[in-house]
Design a protein around this motif. Sequence first.
Motif, PDB file in Angstrom:
ATOM      1  N   TYR A 136       0.836  -1.200   0.000  1.00 36.67           N
ATOM      2  CA  TYR A 136       0.000   0.000   0.000  1.00 36.67           C
ATOM      3  C   TYR A 136       0.870   1.248   0.000  1.00 36.67           C
ATOM      4  CZ  TYR A 136       0.640  -2.172   4.580  1.00 36.67           C
ATOM      5  OH  TYR A 136       1.145  -2.881   5.635  1.00 36.67           O
ATOM      6  N   PRO A 137       0.388   2.314  -0.670  1.00 39.68           N
ATOM      7  CA  PRO A 137       1.104   3.589  -0.517  1.00 39.68           C
ATOM      8  C   PRO A 137       1.208   3.926   0.964  1.00 39.68           C
ATOM      9  CG  PRO A 137      -0.563   3.746  -2.227  1.00 39.68           C
ATOM     10  CD  PRO A 137      -0.800   2.443  -1.536  1.00 39.68           C
ATOM     11  N   HIS A 138       2.345   4.472   1.358  1.00 37.81           N
ATOM     12  CA  HIS A 138       2.482   4.782   2.777  1.00 37.81           C
ATOM     13  C   HIS A 138       3.293   6.046   3.015  1.00 37.81           C
ATOM     14  CE1 HIS A 138       5.603   1.813   1.724  1.00 37.81           C
ATOM     15  NE2 HIS A 138       6.386   2.359   2.628  1.00 37.81           N
ATOM     16  N   SER A 148       5.746  -3.862  -7.387  1.00 37.66           N
ATOM     17  CA  SER A 148       5.254  -2.501  -7.204  1.00 37.66           C
ATOM     18  C   SER A 148       6.013  -1.470  -8.037  1.00 37.66           C
ATOM     19  CB  SER A 148       5.342  -2.109  -5.728  1.00 37.66           C
ATOM     20  OG  SER A 148       6.678  -2.150  -5.298  1.00 37.66           O
ATOM     21  N   HIS A 171      13.421   6.480  -0.471  1.00 35.58           N
ATOM     22  CA  HIS A 171      12.149   7.161  -0.264  1.00 35.58           C
ATOM     23  C   HIS A 171      12.210   7.859   1.087  1.00 35.58           C
ATOM     24  CE1 HIS A 171      10.407   4.054  -3.240  1.00 35.58           C
ATOM     25  NE2 HIS A 171      10.715   5.156  -3.866  1.00 35.58           N
ATOM     26  N   PRO A 197       4.732  10.776   0.820  1.00 36.35           N
ATOM     27  CA  PRO A 197       4.347   9.365   0.700  1.00 36.35           C
ATOM     28  C   PRO A 197       4.988   8.713  -0.513  1.00 36.35           C
ATOM     29  CG  PRO A 197       2.548  10.796   0.009  1.00 36.35           C
ATOM     30  CD  PRO A 197       3.639  11.703   0.516  1.00 36.35           C
ATOM     31  N   HIS A 198       5.093   7.392  -0.442  1.00 33.01           N
ATOM     32  CA  HIS A 198       5.531   6.643  -1.622  1.00 33.01           C
ATOM     33  C   HIS A 198       4.707   5.372  -1.730  1.00 33.01           C
ATOM     34  CE1 HIS A 198       8.139   4.836   1.522  1.00 33.01           C
ATOM     35  NE2 HIS A 198       8.017   3.741   0.809  1.00 33.01           N
ATOM     36  N   GLY A 199       4.800   4.739  -2.884  1.00 34.98           N
ATOM     37  CA  GLY A 199       3.993   3.545  -3.118  1.00 34.98           C
ATOM     38  C   GLY A 199       4.256   2.985  -4.496  1.00 34.98           C
ATOM     39  N   TYR A 228      -0.678  -1.378  -8.506  1.00 35.59           N
ATOM     40  CA  TYR A 228      -1.618  -1.670  -7.411  1.00 35.59           C
ATOM     41  C   TYR A 228      -2.801  -2.504  -7.948  1.00 35.59           C
ATOM     42  CZ  TYR A 228      -4.172  -0.076  -3.177  1.00 35.59           C
ATOM     43  OH  TYR A 228      -4.848   0.018  -1.987  1.00 35.59           O
ATOM     44  N   PHE A 259       6.064   8.337 -10.971  1.00 39.38           N
ATOM     45  CA  PHE A 259       4.904   7.887 -10.206  1.00 39.38           C
ATOM     46  C   PHE A 259       3.651   8.685 -10.564  1.00 39.38           C
ATOM     47  CE2 PHE A 259       8.493   6.389  -7.827  1.00 39.38           C
ATOM     48  CZ  PHE A 259       8.088   5.154  -7.366  1.00 39.38           C
TER      49      PHE A 259
END
Length: 383
Positions: free
Chosen positions: A297-299, A317, A329, A334-336, A342, A382
């Motif tokens: 998950y993006p976090h 991912s 990161h 945020p990153h993901g 996804y 991204f």
Amino acid sequence: MLDRVIAGEVPRKHHIALRGAGGELRYEECFTRDGFEGPYTILYHLRRPHTHEPAQVAHGWQLAPAEPGRALAKRHYVTPKIARRGGAPVDARVGLAFNRDVTVGVAFPDAADPCYVANADGDELFYVHEGGGVVRSVLGDLRFAQGDYVFLPATLPYRIIPDGAQYWLWFELTGGVHLPRQWRNEVGQLRMDAPYSHRDFKRTEHQGPIDEGLRELVVKRGGRWHGFRYQDSPLDVVGWDGTVYPWAFPILAFQPRVGLVHLPPTWHGTFAARGALICSFVPRPLDFHPDAIPCPYPHSSPGCDEILFYCSGNFTSRRGVGPGSVSHHPAGIPHGPHPGAYERSIGATRTDELAVMMDTEAPLQVTEAAVSVEDPGYHTSFI
Ligand SMILES: [Fe+2]
């Protein structure tokens, strides 16, 4: 530190006389951590271990200063593009990023260390992306292979003898490195539900005193190198007893966890250090809830900078990364996953990814070597 090991000759009690066949007194050396309260190993030498004299010895890697004025961004450093200058491990380290607790870099050595090396600034941990060889220390020989993590305790004199060309990810951890406490039981044994067991670790093999004809030692302390000359071979240990010694751990011996839904990186925690956690992502089945999203998950992790070293496999991912890629990161944004990853991951049942990750509490600064191989389009990839 691992379980206690006894090798060679030791007396039946600490701090009593040990003598050779002719009555010669052996010399004890207590190799301690955390003052005299922490883990320790006691060595027995043929000669007094503290007689080396200052000398000019021109070896040792240098950490470049932090690049100033870096914007906050997601970063990707393509370490296979770093010039492979070869040489001995003691001279071949290239630092990429650092903070007060840890330095991380790569190295491409192709020759044996020409002297003994001791790092008083911290423990060292290598991940052997390519290569193999022997770590020779006063405690014996440790053979390592591709895919191994190799641990070297701070201040232990060693030299590394590679089998040809190497490609390592390396860490220097100023507060020491250890196995996460949650993987131990109350007597220090690795728990049965830990992701590895005592049998997974390779240990040194001690074969008694040897003389390689080498007399020089370099010690790194405070970021500077200090040279010494031994009067005799330092590899004069007849026996030792303790829990502090070099070891190697094959990354594929790590037993991954899989859940109904995606488990956070803490379940992949392999080594802990002051201000850092090192995790291993190894091939495994994926989450098994019918609607699980296996892709991470993006976090936003305000307390962590994250470094990820890609070893092999297809990283579900990310795109545009390959073996030797290092993503960074930073905390603050945020990153993901990359666009589409996804969604595409739903229904996937397996990943063959192999990667080493480090989360750090303090922000990482990077060196010119990292910037020189940076992928400039990574942050915007991204969008
Ligand atoms: Fe992450």
